[in-house]
Design an enzyme around this catalytic site. Structure first.
Site, mmCIF file in Angstrom:
data_model
loop_
_atom_site.group_PDB
_atom_site.id
_atom_site.type_symbol
_atom_site.label_atom_id
_atom_site.label_comp_id
_atom_site.label_asym_id
_atom_site.label_seq_id
_atom_site.Cartn_x
_atom_site.Cartn_y
_atom_site.Cartn_z
ATOM 1 C CE1 TYR A 1 -2.357 -6.178 -10.174
ATOM 2 C CE2 TYR A 1 -0.655 -7.736 -9.518
ATOM 3 C CZ TYR A 1 -1.040 -6.615 -10.217
ATOM 4 O OH TYR A 1 -0.104 -5.921 -10.947
ATOM 5 C CG ASP B 1 0.850 -9.673 -2.446
ATOM 6 O OD1 ASP B 1 1.322 -8.699 -1.833
ATOM 7 O OD2 ASP B 1 0.527 -9.625 -3.639
ATOM 8 C CB ILE C 1 2.436 -5.275 -1.633
ATOM 9 C CG1 ILE C 1 1.101 -5.366 -2.369
ATOM 10 C CG2 ILE C 1 3.334 -6.434 -2.011
ATOM 11 C CD1 ILE C 1 1.255 -5.226 -3.882
ATOM 12 C CE LYS D 1 0.604 -1.541 -5.872
ATOM 13 N NZ LYS D 1 0.220 -0.874 -7.128
#
Length: 480
Positions: free
Chosen positions: A150, A235, A237, A274
């Protein structure tokens, strides 16, 4: 007028560490300048560069209407206005941290348990990432990150902290899976440059790939950080966006199964942006098994607190077990159906995509449309897609992809009709490219003939308009 800004402002104010001057953000600017609207601006830019989950917002709206007491801004909830509006402990409302912990457990199939007292709240995952970087590393230290990753990581983890990111190069030969050899190569590169590696950052499910890390990959990562005595940041999410097998496995589950693991090295970043589709609420969560990190992060959290009004509303919502169960199941079904529409439509054009089981996007393979196998050619194609095709997608170079020609395409931030228009525009691009190649070569194309592609477009249109098409399924109908 001030002429020498670099002399009167700080280095941060003058540098480009935010990364805003990149194709990833330039595509957003193109959309903002001329956004698509089906009637008011039908030739505008369609936004497929934003990973936003809007497909199940009708379920949330229904819950809000049926639970007015959850908000302090309604007649039913106004009696609690004062108690919520005044100063609160920056650790967060206890009822909210409890609700978040239980929600995280449900998303992970109740196979793990989370301690509410280890939850640190932050202004979105962006704030959680930066806070964790401040806690774990000093300026000049580095984190290893598998590619593609990302683009916001370059901002969130490095801009104000001075931490560096060292890529672990992955490629399409094994569907961009991280290997131990690639880990060791990146670690050795850091050592050769006298850079101290403080941790490994994993995004699971992956943004932009839409894949999940399996048990073997997570166990390998766990062994690697234990061997090197460095931190592991996961991460997670997108953990509730999986819609197909293989399903999501949290690092918390792997740690729970690994008696030799060191909990002080394990940290999880989460948010509600998200999974629930609430990026505007700015709810980020840092969960660490390290007491010192939790204590330090709590002190730092005062720079990015979550509104107590938001906490109260979401505490009510996440504590509603019936709603959560319905939402998670319905959201997964709708995301899977919508991804099927996008990837199925691309396949009808002869455009491939990486097989994925999670996320709000797909990793589209346009390598055969490049004029050359270079990142310059990728940028040339991207400019055509944004400026001529009028779609904002994100080029692989923005994600530090090691191979030119891959693009992230988001599918959950639009309604069905916009998706149809987007697919139609992409099909014209493919057709024009193939026609140009055929004219230039003046000989039959070995890949697929123009006739075959034309028939594919017709079949795609028929499938999209068929009552059996995923596009017409009630699972993917959203309010506009």
């Amino acid at each position: 007028m001030l002429r020498n800004q670099d002399q009167i402002l700080s280095k941060i104010a003058n540098n480009d560490g935010h990364g805003e001057n990149s194709a990833f953000f330039d595509g957003w600017k193109a959309y903002d300048a001329d956004p698509y609207h089906p009637t008011l601006n039908p030739n505008g830019v369609i936004q497929m560069g934003l990973a936003e989950n809007q497909l199940s917002m009708d379920l949330v709206e229904e819950w809000v209407r049926n639970n007015p007491k959850a908000s302090i801004c309604t007649a039913e909830g106004a009696s609690q206005f004062k108690d919520i509006a005044i100063y609160q402990d920056y650790h967060g409302l206890p009822e909210f941290r409890n609700a978040v912990a239980r929600f995280m457990e449900k998303v992970r199939g109740n196979r793990v348990r989370f301690d509410p007292d280890r939850i640190v709240l932050s202004g979105g995952a962006t704030g959680a990432q930066e806070t964790l970087a401040f806690c774990l590393a000093d300026p000049g230290d580095a984190l290893l990150v598998p590619t593609p990753y990302y683009p916001g990581n370059d901002r969130d983890l490095t801009w104000r902290t001075g931490v560096e990111l060292i890529p672990i190069v992955c490629d399409s030969s094994n569907d961009f899976k991280m290997t131990r050899d690639a880990l060791e190569t990146a670690y050795k590169k850091a050592q050769e440059s006298n850079t101290k590696v403080k941790g490994l950052l994993l995004n699971n499910p992956s943004n932009p790939l839409g894949t999940v890390l399996d048990r073997e990959a997570l166990s390998m990562a766990m062994k690697f950080i234990n061997d090197k005595n460095i931190h592991l940041i996961c991460d997670e999410i997108y953990s509730a966006t999986f819609f197909d097998e293989p399903g999501f496995i949290s690092i918390a589950e792997i740690m729970q199964e690994s008696p030799d693991s060191n909990p002080d090295l394990i940290h999880i970043v989460y948010s509600l942006s998200k999974d629930l589709g609430f990026p505007g609420f700015r709810v980020g969560i840092l969960y660490s098994y390290n007491d010192a990190v939790v204590n330090c992060a709590r002190k730092m959290s005062s720079f990015g607190l979550v509104s107590t009004q938001t906490q109260r509303l979401l505490a009510f919502m996440l504590s509603d077990d019936a709603f959560v169960e319905k939402f998670l199941a319905e959201s997964a079904a709708r995301l899977g159906a919508r991804r099927g529409v996008l990837c199925g439509g691309l396949a009808q054009m002869g455009v491939g995509s990486l097989k994925g089981s999670a996320g709000l996007y797909c990793w589209m393979d346009l390598r055969r449309l490049l004029k050359a196998a270079t990142f310059e050619a990728e940028m040339e194609l991207w400019r055509v897609i944004v400026n001529d095709v009028r779609i904002n997608v994100s080029p692989g170079a923005s994600f530090h992809c090691s191979e030119p020609g891959w693009f992230r395409v988001c599918f959950a931030n639009m309604d069905d009709e916009t998706m149809r228009v987007a697919l139609s525009r992409i099909s014209k691009l493919v057709m024009q490219t193939n026609n140009s190649e055929a004219a230039a070569a003046r000989k039959p194309c070995r890949r697929r003939s123009k006739l075959e592609i034309s028939l594919s477009f017709k079949r795609m249109d028929e499938i999209m308009m068929s009552p059996h098409s995923p596009m017409t399924s009630p699972l993917v109908r959203t309010r506009t």
